[in-house]
Design a protein around this motif. Sequence first.
Motif, PDB file in Angstrom:
ATOM      1  N   THR A 139       0.806  -1.266  -0.199  1.00 49.70           N
ATOM      2  CA  THR A 139      -0.251  -0.105   0.050  1.00 49.70           C
ATOM      3  C   THR A 139       0.654   1.155  -0.064  1.00 49.70           C
ATOM      4  O   THR A 139       0.761   2.479  -0.644  1.00 49.70           O
ATOM      5  CB  THR A 139      -0.800  -0.036   1.203  1.00 49.70           C
ATOM      6  N   LEU A 187      -5.947  -2.210 -11.017  1.00 46.52           N
ATOM      7  CA  LEU A 187      -5.367  -1.184 -10.744  1.00 46.52           C
ATOM      8  C   LEU A 187      -5.442   0.059 -11.794  1.00 46.52           C
ATOM      9  O   LEU A 187      -5.392   1.082 -11.429  1.00 46.52           O
ATOM     10  CB  LEU A 187      -4.034  -1.200  -9.922  1.00 46.52           C
ATOM     11  N   GLU A 196      -7.977   2.682 -12.035  1.00 44.39           N
ATOM     12  CA  GLU A 196      -7.834   3.768 -11.386  1.00 44.39           C
ATOM     13  C   GLU A 196      -6.659   4.690 -11.798  1.00 44.39           C
ATOM     14  O   GLU A 196      -6.856   5.970 -11.946  1.00 44.39           O
ATOM     15  CB  GLU A 196      -7.435   3.394  -9.899  1.00 44.39           C
ATOM     16  N   LEU A 231      -4.867   2.151  -1.171  1.00 44.44           N
ATOM     17  CA  LEU A 231      -5.448   0.956  -0.871  1.00 44.44           C
ATOM     18  C   LEU A 231      -5.820   0.538   0.587  1.00 44.44           C
ATOM     19  O   LEU A 231      -5.194   1.227   1.342  1.00 44.44           O
ATOM     20  CB  LEU A 231      -4.546  -0.144  -1.595  1.00 44.44           C
ATOM     21  N   LEU A 237      -9.763  -1.465  -3.228  1.00 39.53           N
ATOM     22  CA  LEU A 237      -9.639  -0.191  -3.751  1.00 39.53           C
ATOM     23  C   LEU A 237     -11.422   0.186  -4.131  1.00 39.53           C
ATOM     24  O   LEU A 237     -11.756  -0.665  -5.027  1.00 39.53           O
ATOM     25  CB  LEU A 237      -8.836  -0.115  -5.027  1.00 39.53           C
ATOM     26  N   LEU A 246      -2.123   6.084  -5.014  1.00 39.35           N
ATOM     27  CA  LEU A 246      -3.405   5.099  -5.087  1.00 39.35           C
ATOM     28  C   LEU A 246      -3.400   4.856  -3.361  1.00 39.35           C
ATOM     29  O   LEU A 246      -2.496   4.436  -2.772  1.00 39.35           O
ATOM     30  CB  LEU A 246      -3.391   3.683  -5.770  1.00 39.35           C
TER      31      LEU A 246
END
Length: 388
Positions: A137, A216, A219, A148, A158, A146
Amino acid sequence: MALVQQSFRMSAFIAHFSRACSTPVEKDIKKSVFVSQSKDIYTNLALEDWLYRNFDFTNHHVLMLWQNEPCVVIGRHQNPWLEANVSELNNISEKGVKLARRNSGGGTVYHDLGNLNMTFFTGREQYNRKYNLEIVTRALFREYGLKLEISSRQDLTLRNCKVSGTAAKLGRPSAYHHCTLLVNCNKVNLSQALQKLDAGIQTNATKSIKSKIINLCEENPKLDVSSLYRVVGWEYLRTQALSVKDGGLELATKQKGFQMINPIEQWFPGIDALTDTFQGWEWRYGRTPKFTITRSFTVPDNLLNTDVPDDSRVTMVVENGKISDVNLFFPPGLAANGFSGNVNVVTSPIGHKFSEEALDYLEWSVGTLISVKDKFVTDCVRQVMQSV
């Protein structure tokens, strides 16, 4: 940090990476990032198992990073016919989807080149799954912003969707925690590979829990697997060994760095035998916990001497991946109408592998039948095998 390829003779390799003491001190623990050069699931599982069996990680922690061509990986105590679309795996993707059973527990996951797989090796006393997830993370936040979350089941999420699958093996003196990170996975192939209908299976095998997933890259489109090797590996090296504290460049430069690992027999004596085990039928299917399948079939009106519709029922028992018993229920209307009760023909698959080999024997047996009723019941058995 660039990935530096180094070669070692095995004696030097083991000596270099296996020094340990009984009570490690955090400052004395060194770290390495191993990058597997194989994309084959069976080879990578063998490499993981070889390291677990042969290294002492007490004073030397290792993060192994690896990718696989498309495959479904089930847990050690799972049922492949319950977890995967076994009969269709070869038809999914250009090269098909392999099925593998790992040596750790947990649920089923799908891998392709859009996943990054990570195995965190430590001594048994230093095992800490949350510590490992915190590193991931932090890496994704530091590089991509990001955020998480770590769920109560210790999965990475997420926007309330899973982006990782996770499992572990705890032994003495070593332990490992491995997880797969969904980066740019083919979700259509994933769905097809794991799509299963309720086939009436009863078993004590571990069952996977379905969850909503997200890649991922959905995002952050700039994120890809190749960059994550560096991002996650660097975060691992700069983090203290036993606490999630950032030591920065100063700490990272004191570690053993990135090592490109070639999982071949010359590097790891005995790994070929491990690979053969992981890709063998006995391990992938023969290790399946005992299960039963029960299905009911409506008897056609032309086979009954009664106006009351009735069903026949087939119950099949499978042990060690092979059919051990077939129980048949014949409705009174079918039995009274001259059904021969030729159970020996119907149960010809007993003792054979479930299900391709057993189907071959069943097809051969059908050719010896004359009675329409015998063929109906035999076809019911065939459908039970083809339903999973």
